[in-house]
Motif scaffolding. Sequence first.
Motif, PDB file in Angstrom:
ATOM      1  N   GLY A  10       0.812  -1.216   0.000  1.00  0.00           N
ATOM      2  CA  GLY A  10       0.000   0.000   0.000  1.00  0.00           C
ATOM      3  C   GLY A  10       0.840   1.258   0.000  1.00  0.00           C
ATOM      4  N   TRP A  11       1.794   1.336   0.919  1.00  0.00           N
ATOM      5  CA  TRP A  11       2.622   2.536   1.008  1.00  0.00           C
ATOM      6  C   TRP A  11       3.572   2.676  -0.177  1.00  0.00           C
ATOM      7  CZ3 TRP A  11       0.917   6.318   3.541  1.00  0.00           C
ATOM      8  CH2 TRP A  11       0.185   6.133   4.706  1.00  0.00           C
ATOM      9  N   THR A  12       3.975   1.559  -0.772  1.00  0.00           N
ATOM     10  CA  THR A  12       4.825   1.635  -1.967  1.00  0.00           C
ATOM     11  C   THR A  12       4.094   2.353  -3.093  1.00  0.00           C
ATOM     12  OG1 THR A  12       6.047  -0.356  -1.399  1.00  0.00           O
ATOM     13  CG2 THR A  12       6.038   0.274  -3.724  1.00  0.00           C
ATOM     14  N   TYR A  13       2.825   2.014  -3.304  1.00  0.00           N
ATOM     15  CA  TYR A  13       2.071   2.655  -4.379  1.00  0.00           C
ATOM     16  C   TYR A  13       1.692   4.089  -4.039  1.00  0.00           C
ATOM     17  CZ  TYR A  13       2.182  -1.452  -7.219  1.00  0.00           C
ATOM     18  OH  TYR A  13       2.624  -2.482  -8.000  1.00  0.00           O
ATOM     19  N   VAL A  14       1.564   4.393  -2.771  1.00  0.00           N
ATOM     20  CA  VAL A  14       1.388   5.794  -2.368  1.00  0.00           C
ATOM     21  C   VAL A  14       2.662   6.567  -2.692  1.00  0.00           C
ATOM     22  CG1 VAL A  14       1.102   7.333  -0.376  1.00  0.00           C
ATOM     23  CG2 VAL A  14      -0.376   5.334  -0.619  1.00  0.00           C
ATOM     24  N   LEU A  15       3.810   5.972  -2.417  1.00  0.00           N
ATOM     25  CA  LEU A  15       5.093   6.602  -2.741  1.00  0.00           C
ATOM     26  C   LEU A  15       5.221   6.831  -4.247  1.00  0.00           C
ATOM     27  CD1 LEU A  15       7.985   7.542  -1.938  1.00  0.00           C
ATOM     28  CD2 LEU A  15       8.690   5.166  -2.289  1.00  0.00           C
ATOM     29  N   LEU A  16       4.872   5.823  -5.048  1.00  0.00           N
ATOM     30  CA  LEU A  16       4.949   5.970  -6.505  1.00  0.00           C
ATOM     31  C   LEU A  16       4.022   7.083  -6.998  1.00  0.00           C
ATOM     32  CD1 LEU A  16       5.075   2.228  -7.617  1.00  0.00           C
ATOM     33  CD2 LEU A  16       6.965   3.867  -7.501  1.00  0.00           C
ATOM     34  N   GLY A  17       2.836   7.143  -6.419  1.00  0.00           N
ATOM     35  CA  GLY A  17       1.921   8.234  -6.765  1.00  0.00           C
ATOM     36  C   GLY A  17       2.489   9.580  -6.364  1.00  0.00           C
TER      37      GLY A  17
END
Length: 180
Positions: free
Chosen positions: A144-151
């Motif tokens: 979850g946080w990885t994709y928040v970071l990518l966003g």
Amino acid sequence: MAIGSSLNGKMLDWEYRRFSKQIGTQTTGEPTEDASQKHQVSANFPIEKARLRALPILIILLVACCGGYGWCVARQVNIAGPLMLQIAVGYIAIAVMNSTQTLMIDLFPGYGSSVTACNNLVRCSLSAFLVSVIDLIIRALGVGWTYVLLGGVSLLVLPLLYLEMRIGPTCRAKRRAQEA
């Protein structure tokens, strides 16, 4: 993504005509190479703004879909959720790529293949780097946080878009003066 490419091409044409009309430049029909080059010769036509105006909205949608995708996968929701978000991300990614590619080709008429090759080299090199480290990031932050970071990284592009729209015509005029 195939449908998105076609739809985005029509959207780019429509936005180009709408912007031309809005600033009082007459264009008829589809924006052709001749119409685009006519505007490029004139330093008064802000081709950067005509091509990039829709990108801030698309990037904000991309950030939301990317974060939503990560949390759907992390929470192991029904497969329909992540699949729908993949469709949205696919469309938005191709729309952003086509919009920037179109602008680059407009800025360097006659160098379309060189511009495309350079764009693909940078884009694919960055993708290869991300593929090589994504597993490390997922292990450190979680899905979850990885994709928040990518966003969030995608969100960092927004100021650059506005900078390009603001100083692009000046840089283009200087480059043309040097070429002449």
